[in-house]
Design a protein around this motif. Sequence first.
Motif, PDB file in Angstrom:
ATOM      1  N   ASN A 172       0.825  -1.133   0.115  1.00 29.21           N
ATOM      2  CA  ASN A 172      -0.119   0.026   0.104  1.00 29.21           C
ATOM      3  C   ASN A 172       0.912   1.148  -0.008  1.00 29.21           C
ATOM      4  N   PRO A 173       0.380   2.404  -0.690  1.00 26.67           N
ATOM      5  CA  PRO A 173       1.031   3.420  -0.326  1.00 26.67           C
ATOM      6  C   PRO A 173       1.565   3.680   0.967  1.00 26.67           C
ATOM      7  N   SER A 174       2.575   4.459   0.918  1.00 29.68           N
ATOM      8  CA  SER A 174       3.358   4.839   2.366  1.00 29.68           C
ATOM      9  C   SER A 174       3.994   6.134   2.476  1.00 29.68           C
ATOM     10  N   ALA A 175       3.939   6.881   3.695  1.00 28.46           N
ATOM     11  CA  ALA A 175       4.610   8.174   3.648  1.00 28.46           C
ATOM     12  C   ALA A 175       6.013   8.152   3.337  1.00 28.46           C
ATOM     13  N   ARG A 176       6.700   6.906   3.475  1.00 28.72           N
ATOM     14  CA  ARG A 176       8.142   6.737   2.852  1.00 28.72           C
ATOM     15  C   ARG A 176       8.395   6.684   1.489  1.00 28.72           C
ATOM     16  N   ASP A 177       7.264   6.535   0.479  1.00 27.10           N
ATOM     17  CA  ASP A 177       7.449   6.473  -0.829  1.00 27.10           C
ATOM     18  C   ASP A 177       8.248   7.426  -1.340  1.00 27.10           C
ATOM     19  N   LEU A 178       7.820   8.889  -1.132  1.00 26.81           N
ATOM     20  CA  LEU A 178       8.616  10.063  -1.485  1.00 26.81           C
ATOM     21  C   LEU A 178       9.975  10.214  -1.130  1.00 26.81           C
ATOM     22  N   ALA A 179      10.357  10.099   0.306  1.00 19.71           N
ATOM     23  CA  ALA A 179      11.906   9.950   0.603  1.00 19.71           C
ATOM     24  C   ALA A 179      12.503   8.830  -0.089  1.00 19.71           C
ATOM     25  N   GLU A 180      11.980   7.602  -0.181  1.00 17.96           N
ATOM     26  CA  GLU A 180      12.582   6.517  -0.667  1.00 17.96           C
ATOM     27  C   GLU A 180      12.996   6.901  -2.099  1.00 17.96           C
ATOM     28  N   THR A 181      12.004   7.244  -2.764  1.00 15.48           N
ATOM     29  CA  THR A 181      12.431   7.785  -4.264  1.00 15.48           C
ATOM     30  C   THR A 181      13.233   8.955  -4.385  1.00 15.48           C
ATOM     31  N   GLU A 182      13.093   9.710  -3.688  1.00 13.97           N
ATOM     32  CA  GLU A 182      14.145  10.998  -3.767  1.00 13.97           C
ATOM     33  C   GLU A 182      15.539  10.609  -3.465  1.00 13.97           C
ATOM     34  N   ALA A 183      15.654   9.536  -2.591  1.00  9.83           N
ATOM     35  CA  ALA A 183      17.136   9.146  -2.582  1.00  9.83           C
ATOM     36  C   ALA A 183      17.662   8.406  -3.673  1.00  9.83           C
ATOM     37  N   LEU A 184      16.801   7.849  -4.539  1.00 11.18           N
ATOM     38  CA  LEU A 184      17.077   7.117  -5.599  1.00 11.18           C
ATOM     39  C   LEU A 184      17.636   8.308  -6.806  1.00 11.18           C
ATOM     40  N   LEU A 185      17.336   9.506  -6.497  1.00  9.27           N
ATOM     41  CA  LEU A 185      17.486  10.225  -7.806  1.00  9.27           C
ATOM     42  C   LEU A 185      19.004  10.798  -7.728  1.00  9.27           C
ATOM     43  N   PRO A 186      19.574  10.934  -9.081  1.00  6.29           N
ATOM     44  CA  PRO A 186      20.625  11.467  -9.344  1.00  6.29           C
ATOM     45  C   PRO A 186      20.889  12.805  -8.533  1.00  6.29           C
ATOM     46  N   ARG A 187      22.307  13.119  -8.204  1.00  6.85           N
ATOM     47  CA  ARG A 187      22.544  14.377  -7.759  1.00  6.85           C
ATOM     48  C   ARG A 187      22.207  15.768  -8.855  1.00  6.85           C
ATOM     49  N   SER A 188      22.584  15.076 -10.165  1.00  4.94           N
ATOM     50  CA  SER A 188      22.355  16.289 -11.292  1.00  4.94           C
ATOM     51  C   SER A 188      20.702  16.660 -11.338  1.00  4.94           C
ATOM     52  N   VAL A 189      20.631  17.865 -11.529  1.00  5.57           N
ATOM     53  CA  VAL A 189      19.275  18.327 -11.748  1.00  5.57           C
ATOM     54  C   VAL A 189      18.554  17.612 -12.982  1.00  5.57           C
ATOM     55  N   SER A 190      19.473  17.940 -14.067  1.00  8.64           N
ATOM     56  CA  SER A 190      18.920  17.577 -15.510  1.00  8.64           C
ATOM     57  C   SER A 190      18.926  16.081 -15.405  1.00  8.64           C
ATOM     58  N   ARG A 191      19.693  15.159 -14.932  1.00 14.13           N
ATOM     59  CA  ARG A 191      19.527  13.788 -14.871  1.00 14.13           C
ATOM     60  C   ARG A 191      18.596  13.183 -14.039  1.00 14.13           C
ATOM     61  N   ALA A 192      18.575  13.997 -12.904  1.00 15.52           N
ATOM     62  CA  ALA A 192      17.145  13.585 -11.999  1.00 15.52           C
ATOM     63  C   ALA A 192      15.944  13.715 -12.767  1.00 15.52           C
ATOM     64  N   ALA A 193      15.440  14.660 -13.329  1.00 14.65           N
ATOM     65  CA  ALA A 193      14.300  14.649 -14.121  1.00 14.65           C
ATOM     66  C   ALA A 193      13.967  13.646 -15.060  1.00 14.65           C
ATOM     67  N   THR A 194      15.122  13.402 -15.780  1.00 13.11           N
ATOM     68  CA  THR A 194      14.854  12.210 -16.964  1.00 13.11           C
ATOM     69  C   THR A 194      14.965  11.071 -16.082  1.00 13.11           C
ATOM     70  N   PHE A 195      15.597  10.678 -14.984  1.00 11.75           N
ATOM     71  CA  PHE A 195      15.660   9.390 -14.330  1.00 11.75           C
ATOM     72  C   PHE A 195      14.137   9.120 -13.648  1.00 11.75           C
ATOM     73  N   SER A 196      13.511  10.504 -13.293  1.00 11.60           N
ATOM     74  CA  SER A 196      11.922  10.057 -12.824  1.00 11.60           C
ATOM     75  C   SER A 196      11.178   9.641 -14.081  1.00 11.60           C
ATOM     76  N   ALA A 197      11.235  10.321 -15.150  1.00 10.78           N
ATOM     77  CA  ALA A 197      10.671   9.764 -16.373  1.00 10.78           C
ATOM     78  C   ALA A 197      10.888   8.467 -16.791  1.00 10.78           C
ATOM     79  N   ALA A 198      12.156   8.114 -16.762  1.00 13.43           N
ATOM     80  CA  ALA A 198      12.879   6.621 -17.118  1.00 13.43           C
ATOM     81  C   ALA A 198      12.091   5.673 -16.074  1.00 13.43           C
ATOM     82  N   LEU A 199      12.134   5.876 -14.882  1.00 14.63           N
ATOM     83  CA  LEU A 199      11.667   5.028 -13.672  1.00 14.63           C
ATOM     84  C   LEU A 199      10.095   4.606 -14.076  1.00 14.63           C
ATOM     85  N   MET A 200       9.510   5.739 -14.276  1.00 13.87           N
ATOM     86  CA  MET A 200       8.118   5.417 -14.391  1.00 13.87           C
ATOM     87  C   MET A 200       8.019   4.734 -15.792  1.00 13.87           C
ATOM     88  N   GLU A 201       8.702   5.063 -16.908  1.00 14.42           N
ATOM     89  CA  GLU A 201       8.549   4.279 -18.120  1.00 14.42           C
ATOM     90  C   GLU A 201       8.842   2.677 -18.018  1.00 14.42           C
TER      91      GLU A 201
END
Length: 294
Positions: free
Chosen positions: A158-187
């Motif tokens: 089930n959805p959890s309050a931890r979901d956002l923090a866990e996903t944010e921890a996976l994002l690359p530090r580079s802002v441009s890479r992070a945005a593309t990473f989010s789209a790629a993860l969803m895809e």
Amino acid sequence: MAEQGGIDAAALLDWYRDEARELPWRRSGVSAWQILMSEIMLQQTPVVRVEPIWREWVARWPVPSALAASSQAEVLRAWGKLGYPRRALRLHECARVLAEQHGDAVPADVELLLALPGIGAYTARAVACFAYGQRVPVVDTNVRRVVARAVHGREVGNPSARDLAETEALLPRSVSRAATFSAALMELGALVCTARTPDCSRCPLPRCSWVEKGRPAAETVRRTQKYEGTDRQARGRLLDVLRAATGPVERIRLDLAWTRDPGQRDRALDSLLVDGLIEQTADGLFALAGEGGV
């Protein structure tokens, strides 16, 4: 080397570059408003149904003020059968606020986005990420499934309050890479790491905890609600009558649209009135919102 949390960002981004679908709202030149419309439409609705309607809306209402100037009934008719028509009315109200309070532009700040009518946590972050390239976690069902499997070695819960923090921890530090990473993860969740038939042979990730553990089944089995015979279907049938009408209609036309269960029909009609999708005229006729002359 894998980024934080066990997702190999380089492998995922390479895969996305080669395999991402050519969706119209991903093309350059698409405005934040048009991306916002796509995100609202895509909620619990397949891409194949959304794309033609989205194209029509972009051509008809390219900016918020254009949509705001249209009637609720026009918006409901244009929404068609995308499902959950309350989203259409919320988008209409959102357009009015954007036109009146934000200079006909969609804000980039997540908190400002959250203050808009009908914009929840997912949509606000999706717009900030996909329209403005911000480094913010975007968590939908597909993302939660990929993270649960690849990182935690289990099926999604089930959805959890931890979901956002866990996903944010996976994002690359580079802002441009992070945005593309989010789209790629969803895809990846939409195309490969699907709920029922994941195609692990096509997965670009070199490691997946779920596969390493033998692909364990979910601890609880989720039951998918059937659409046939539900209140949702009854509501849809009633709305179909009013969308096709040129003005208010008599109650008998609605009664004939759903004859299998009069009690369910009455319940569906009441809920449409409560939700503000339809209205009743002074002489007892029924119409789409804004067309009842009340």
